[in-house]
Structure formats: structure tokens, C-alpha cells
Design a protein around this motif. Structure first.
Motif, mmCIF file in Angstrom:
data_model
loop_
_atom_site.group_PDB
_atom_site.id
_atom_site.type_symbol
_atom_site.label_atom_id
_atom_site.label_comp_id
_atom_site.label_asym_id
_atom_site.label_seq_id
_atom_site.Cartn_x
_atom_site.Cartn_y
_atom_site.Cartn_z
ATOM 1 N N GLN A 232 37.467 -9.171 -1.897
ATOM 2 C CA GLN A 232 38.304 -10.207 -2.478
ATOM 3 C C GLN A 232 37.914 -11.236 -3.584
ATOM 4 N N GLN A 233 36.721 -11.248 -3.157
ATOM 5 C CA GLN A 233 35.374 -11.476 -4.306
ATOM 6 C C GLN A 233 35.315 -10.729 -5.806
ATOM 7 N N ALA A 234 35.920 -9.524 -5.361
ATOM 8 C CA ALA A 234 35.523 -8.806 -6.853
ATOM 9 C C ALA A 234 37.074 -9.081 -7.176
ATOM 10 N N VAL A 235 38.021 -9.020 -6.510
ATOM 11 C CA VAL A 235 39.203 -8.655 -7.907
ATOM 12 C C VAL A 235 39.564 -10.076 -8.757
ATOM 13 N N ASN A 236 38.810 -11.806 -7.980
ATOM 14 C CA ASN A 236 39.696 -12.387 -8.377
ATOM 15 C C ASN A 236 38.330 -12.750 -9.433
ATOM 16 N N GLU A 237 37.562 -11.438 -9.791
ATOM 17 C CA GLU A 237 36.233 -11.717 -11.283
ATOM 18 C C GLU A 237 37.102 -10.997 -12.502
ATOM 19 N N LEU A 238 37.232 -9.347 -11.839
ATOM 20 C CA LEU A 238 37.707 -8.463 -12.166
ATOM 21 C C LEU A 238 38.840 -8.406 -13.126
ATOM 22 N N PHE A 239 40.066 -9.550 -11.989
ATOM 23 C CA PHE A 239 41.093 -9.778 -13.087
ATOM 24 C C PHE A 239 41.496 -10.624 -13.762
ATOM 25 N N ALA A 240 40.398 -11.852 -13.942
ATOM 26 C CA ALA A 240 40.665 -12.985 -14.813
ATOM 27 C C ALA A 240 40.206 -12.348 -16.467
ATOM 28 N N LEU A 263 44.958 -7.908 -3.864
ATOM 29 C CA LEU A 263 45.559 -7.719 -5.139
ATOM 30 C C LEU A 263 46.875 -8.276 -4.494
ATOM 31 N N GLU A 264 47.470 -7.877 -3.218
ATOM 32 C CA GLU A 264 48.803 -8.292 -2.932
ATOM 33 C C GLU A 264 48.706 -9.894 -2.740
ATOM 34 N N LYS A 265 48.124 -10.589 -2.951
ATOM 35 C CA LYS A 265 47.788 -11.877 -2.652
ATOM 36 C C LYS A 265 48.368 -12.159 -4.492
ATOM 37 N N CYS A 266 47.491 -11.450 -5.765
ATOM 38 C CA CYS A 266 47.550 -11.599 -7.122
ATOM 39 C C CYS A 266 49.703 -10.402 -7.260
ATOM 40 N N GLY A 267 49.702 -10.420 -6.070
ATOM 41 C CA GLY A 267 51.315 -9.703 -7.216
ATOM 42 C C GLY A 267 50.789 -8.375 -7.637
ATOM 43 N N LYS A 268 49.499 -7.850 -7.082
ATOM 44 C CA LYS A 268 49.704 -6.456 -7.816
ATOM 45 C C LYS A 268 49.693 -5.489 -6.199
#
Length: 345
Positions: A232-240, A263-268
Motif C-alpha cells: 500500500q505504501q509503495a502505491v502511494n509513492e509510485l502514483f504520485a 489501487l482500488e482505493k485510488c480508483g484504478k
């Protein structure tokens, strides 16, 4: 009065001393005699005294299993119960018990291993990790104590028996799967770079990118714990990032589940918006949604072969160091998708 060695000897048609040697697994007793005596023991319900047997053999009849630092978190990962299942299958057949060593830090783990070795509580040790500059490995080598590594040793590889996969090749092949589907912006999510398994899988990822003429970018490489929260932390970094990836190579299935959730929480969605490949093929990888395309490293077999190698070393101190490579297999499932407008040329 309970069944005695003399009773077993009479039933098996051998001398009591022969029964004692069978219990001690003496190499000069023939396989047929061992089978006959063990059959009589089982039928009569005879169980040898473990303490007496250990004294006679100068053996604890136990295997030490060493977890990586932070075992409370590590045990959340299905890899460890499965590798322990493989170890236990051989230990049970060979009449060994398991002694688990954990700790919150490398120092605590080393102290536990030192206690096990110095107090003769175990005949040999299996390390369930391999990291750079590990004081536990150095201690075991210095004391010439039997041990096996699940993974590839960081150094002195020819002196240490280990059971591993070809993680470089696996990392390369699983990354090539994304490249063939038209992905150019491919990120890598792995554990600590102190862990040899992370380094090897990332090396394979790098080789695949370089052969395809794609950049190996620092901002596309994230290192977190092998946990769902790490993904989850990795997603925050990559999709910023200004240009986020379209494909992800994640080095652990539990991390991958965290990635999919975030990713689902981010709408992806995976694979509609992001393609994802993973490693380990734990039981969760097939039942999660979507089921993960993952490198099946045969975790049970890693543990089984590790235990076999260790018991061989325990029984024969001159047993040479071995390198056992367990073949992997890629399970292609629903977490990847060809890009509609491919980047790859």
C-alpha cells in the motif's frame, strides 16, 4: 508394566542391542532389520525415551529454524508457514523436532542462535532468509556448526549449503511478460535491499528492461516490508509521480494484495488500468481478485529439501556444501492485460 526393548527384540527376533542401534539409526544395521524392528515397535506401541536416546547419540534430535528479524510481522506472510510445512514433513519422518528462533532485531536473533548452539539444544540450523553481512552466518561458520540457508548466501557461496530458486532468471522472465504485453513504464516493488532475494529479483527486472531498451529508473524502484501494508505504501509513492507506471513487478504476493487494494482505493483497477505480476504463489494469490500472475517458487519443496540437506550434514560432518536449485514455474492468471495502445516497439 510398559513394553521394553527386550520385548521388542523378542518380537523382532533380534538382540536388545540391535533394537538400541535401530533407535540410534546406526549405519551398520541393514535396512531390512531396521524395517522389521520398527514394525515391531509400532505394533507393540513402544516409544523410545527421547532423553536417553539423545544421550546415547550425543544428539538433541532437534532442528533449529531461524526466522528473519521481526518474526511477528514475518509470520503474517504465508511464505513462512508453507516453508515450515516442508521442513516439518522431513523432520517428522526422521524423528526430529523443530525449535523456532525469533527476534525483533539481528542482535536478538544472534543471541538466540548462540544459546541454541552453546547449550547443545539443536543438532543443526535452517535459516529462512539470506541477508548481507549476516552475523548469524558468520557465527555458524566460525563454530563449524551444521546449517543450511533457504535462499542464496550473500558471500562464501561455495562453503554454505543452500536451497534456492534462480531468482535472477525468474525476475527477468516475469518482467518480459509485461514488456511483451506492450508496457514500457514498469516499476519494481520489493523488500529491503539487504535481502539477497530482493537484489536478485531486481537484477532480473533490470536485465529485462535493458534488453528491451527501456530505462532502469530510480523513481520506479520502491522497497518496503514484505507485507500488505508495504504494498500500500509503495502505491502511494509510485502514483504520485508525474508519469506513473502501467506495469508493476512485485516481489511478494502479500505485498501484491496490498497494492491491488490500494489501487482500488485510488480508483484504478488491475488489470484494466494497471498490470501486475508477482512472486511466490502463496494460496492467497489464486483466490484474490483478480488472481495473480505469479512466479511459483515451490515453497514447500524449498523447506523439504532444506531439511533433507541439513539432516545429511548432521549425520555426516564431512558432507560437502551443496547448492540445490528448485525450478520455478510461472502461473499466468488475470492480473495482466495487453495495452490497447502498446508502448513497446
Amino acid at each position: 508394566m510398559g513394553v521394553t526393548i527386550k520385548d521388542v527384540a523378542k518380537a523382532a527376533g533380534v538382540a536388545p542391542s540391535t533394537v538400541s542401534r535401530v533407535i540410534a539409526d546406526h549405519p551398520r544395521i541393514s535396512a531390512s532389520t531396521k524395517k522389521r524392528v520398527k514394525k515391531a515397535m509400532k505394533e507393540m506401541g513402544y516409544h523410545p525415551n527421547a532423553n536417553a536416546r539423545s544421550l546415547a547419540n550425543k544428539s538433541s534430535q532437534s532442528i533449529g529454524v531461524v526466522m528473519p528479524a521481526g518474526a511477528d510481522k514475518a509470520l503474517q506472510n504465508p511464505f513462512f508457514p508453507e516453508v515450515l510445512r516442508g521442513i516439518s514433513s522431513i523432520a517428522h519422518k526422521m524423528d526430529y523436532s523443530l525449535l523456532l528462533n525469533t527476534g525483533e532485531s539481528t542482535e536478538e536473533i544472534l543471541e538466540g542462535v548462540q544459546r541454541m548452539v552453546n547449550s547443545n539444544r539443536t543438532d543443526g540450523i535452517i535459516l529462512l532468509y539470506s541477508q548481507l553481512n549476516d552475523p548469524v552466518v558468520n557465527f555458524l561458520l566460525e563454530h563449524d556448526f551444521p546449517f543450511v540457508v533457504i535462499g542464496k548466501p550473500y558471500e562464501r557461496i561455495d562453503e554454505i549449503t543452500h536451497v534456492d530458486n534462480d531468482n535472477v532468471r525468474g525476475g527477468k522472465e516475469i518482467t518480459e511478460h509485461l514488456i511483451k504485453q506492450g508496457h514500457e513504464r514498469i516499476a519494481f516493488i520489493g523488500g529491503s535491499t539487504d535481502l539477497v532475494v530482493t537484489v536478485d529479483r531486481m537484477k532480473g527486472y533490470q536485465l529485462a528492461l535493458e534488453e528491451a531498451g527501456l530505462p532502469f529508473l530510480d523513481e520506479y524502484r520502491i522497497h518496503e516490508e514484505f507485507l500488505e501494508s508495504g504494498g500500500q505504501q509503495a502505491v502511494n509513492e509510485l502514483f504520485a509521480l508525474p508519469e506513473p507506471p502501467t506495469g508493476l513487478v512485485v516481489t511478494d504476493d502479500l505485498m501484491s494484495i496490498g497494492v491491488v487494494s490500494m489501487l482500488e482505493k485510488c480508483g484504478k483497477l488491475v488489470p484494466e488500468d494497471i498490470s501486475l505480476v508477482s512472486f511466490n504463489n502463496v494460496y492467497l494469490s489464486e483466490i484474490t481478485r483478480p488472481p495473480l500472475t505469479t512466479v511459483d517458487i515451490k515453497i514447500y519443496e524449498l523447506g523439504l529439501q532444506g531439511a533433507k540437506c541439513l539432516i545429511e550434514k548432521v549425520k555426516n560432518k564431512s558432507e560437502p556444501a551443496k547448492r540445490i536449485i528448485i525450478p520455478y514455474q510461472i502461473e499466468y492468471r488475470a492480473s495482466t492485460k495487453e495495452r490497447e495502445v502498446p508502448f513497446y516497439k
